[in-house]
Motif scaffolding. Structure first.
Motif, mmCIF file in Angstrom:
data_model
loop_
_atom_site.group_PDB
_atom_site.id
_atom_site.type_symbol
_atom_site.label_atom_id
_atom_site.label_comp_id
_atom_site.label_asym_id
_atom_site.label_seq_id
_atom_site.Cartn_x
_atom_site.Cartn_y
_atom_site.Cartn_z
ATOM 1 N N ARG A 60 -3.785 108.766 -8.659
ATOM 2 C CA ARG A 60 -3.980 107.337 -8.936
ATOM 3 C C ARG A 60 -2.657 106.588 -9.015
ATOM 4 O O ARG A 60 -2.579 105.409 -8.659
ATOM 5 C CB ARG A 60 -4.754 107.162 -10.240
ATOM 6 C CG ARG A 60 -6.199 107.539 -10.128
ATOM 7 C CD ARG A 60 -6.946 107.311 -11.424
ATOM 8 N NE ARG A 60 -8.326 107.733 -11.280
ATOM 9 C CZ ARG A 60 -8.974 108.495 -12.145
ATOM 10 N NH1 ARG A 60 -8.376 108.884 -13.252
ATOM 11 N NH2 ARG A 60 -10.213 108.843 -11.930
ATOM 12 N N LYS A 61 -1.613 107.265 -9.498
ATOM 13 C CA LYS A 61 -0.298 106.622 -9.578
ATOM 14 C C LYS A 61 0.285 106.379 -8.192
ATOM 15 O O LYS A 61 0.999 105.402 -7.975
ATOM 16 C CB LYS A 61 0.661 107.481 -10.399
ATOM 17 C CG LYS A 61 0.379 107.463 -11.867
ATOM 18 C CD LYS A 61 1.390 108.307 -12.612
ATOM 19 C CE LYS A 61 1.080 108.329 -14.088
ATOM 20 N NZ LYS A 61 2.034 109.172 -14.831
ATOM 21 N N ILE A 62 -0.013 107.266 -7.248
ATOM 22 C CA ILE A 62 0.528 107.149 -5.895
ATOM 23 C C ILE A 62 -0.230 106.111 -5.074
ATOM 24 O O ILE A 62 0.370 105.328 -4.339
ATOM 25 C CB ILE A 62 0.509 108.522 -5.187
ATOM 26 C CG1 ILE A 62 1.448 109.487 -5.890
ATOM 27 C CG2 ILE A 62 0.868 108.386 -3.725
ATOM 28 C CD1 ILE A 62 1.333 110.914 -5.413
ATOM 29 N N LEU A 63 -1.559 106.089 -5.208
ATOM 30 C CA LEU A 63 -2.376 105.182 -4.410
ATOM 31 C C LEU A 63 -2.207 103.739 -4.866
ATOM 32 O O LEU A 63 -2.003 103.473 -6.050
ATOM 33 C CB LEU A 63 -3.858 105.563 -4.529
ATOM 34 C CG LEU A 63 -4.277 106.879 -3.890
ATOM 35 C CD1 LEU A 63 -5.755 107.141 -4.168
ATOM 36 C CD2 LEU A 63 -4.046 106.859 -2.407
ATOM 37 N N PRO A 64 -2.300 102.793 -3.949
ATOM 38 C CA PRO A 64 -2.234 101.379 -4.350
ATOM 39 C C PRO A 64 -3.482 100.981 -5.129
ATOM 40 O O PRO A 64 -4.549 101.582 -4.972
ATOM 41 C CB PRO A 64 -2.159 100.632 -3.015
ATOM 42 C CG PRO A 64 -2.730 101.562 -2.017
ATOM 43 C CD PRO A 64 -2.448 102.947 -2.503
ATOM 44 N N ASP A 65 -3.351 99.969 -5.965
ATOM 45 C CA ASP A 65 -4.472 99.479 -6.765
ATOM 46 C C ASP A 65 -5.469 98.769 -5.857
ATOM 47 O O ASP A 65 -5.128 97.815 -5.165
ATOM 48 C CB ASP A 65 -3.968 98.532 -7.845
ATOM 49 C CG ASP A 65 -5.067 98.127 -8.810
ATOM 50 O OD1 ASP A 65 -6.059 98.869 -8.932
ATOM 51 O OD2 ASP A 65 -4.916 97.060 -9.435
ATOM 52 N N THR A 66 -6.708 99.254 -5.839
ATOM 53 C CA THR A 66 -7.735 98.670 -4.984
ATOM 54 C C THR A 66 -8.818 97.967 -5.784
ATOM 55 O O THR A 66 -9.898 97.703 -5.271
ATOM 56 C CB THR A 66 -8.379 99.754 -4.104
ATOM 57 O OG1 THR A 66 -8.894 100.782 -4.944
ATOM 58 C CG2 THR A 66 -7.382 100.327 -3.127
ATOM 59 N N GLY A 67 -8.546 97.701 -7.033
ATOM 60 C CA GLY A 67 -9.531 97.012 -7.856
ATOM 61 C C GLY A 67 -10.525 97.980 -8.458
ATOM 62 O O GLY A 67 -10.156 98.965 -9.092
#
Length: 95
Positions: A60-67
């Motif tokens: 989750r820290k690596i992935l961009p925030d998708t809402g």
């Protein structure tokens, strides 16, 4: 060596199974098929979340925030399947 590879593959498959169960229970809660006040299912959901959170948090820290959509379980499943594929390749190559 083959036994160790099989054990790692079994653990990876168990984690994939837990991710799928977590997803299904989350959908049941989200669409009000099952009430979140259901004690048993809520405890199962919390237990699975506590098991998977240490694995999913770095993703989750690596992935961009998708809402509202969390793609980390999909990334985890793909990574574990790739691990199983690589390990099975190593196992067949060593024979």
């Amino acid at each position: 060596m083959l036994a160790l590879i099989n054990i790692v593959a079994m653990i990876a498959n168990a984690i994939i199974f837990l991710v799928i169960i977590q997803f299904v229970i989350g959908l049941l809660f989200a669409f009000n098929v099952v009430s979140p006040s259901n004690q048993f299912l809520m405890q199962v959901y919390r237990s699975i979340n506590s098991l998977l959170d240490p694995v999913l948090r770095p993703i989750r820290k690596i992935l961009p925030d998708t809402g509202a959509i969390d793609f980390s379980p999909i990334v985890l499943i793909l990574a574990l399947n790739a691990l199983i594929f690589i390990l099975s390749d190593v196992a067949t190559a060593s024979l």
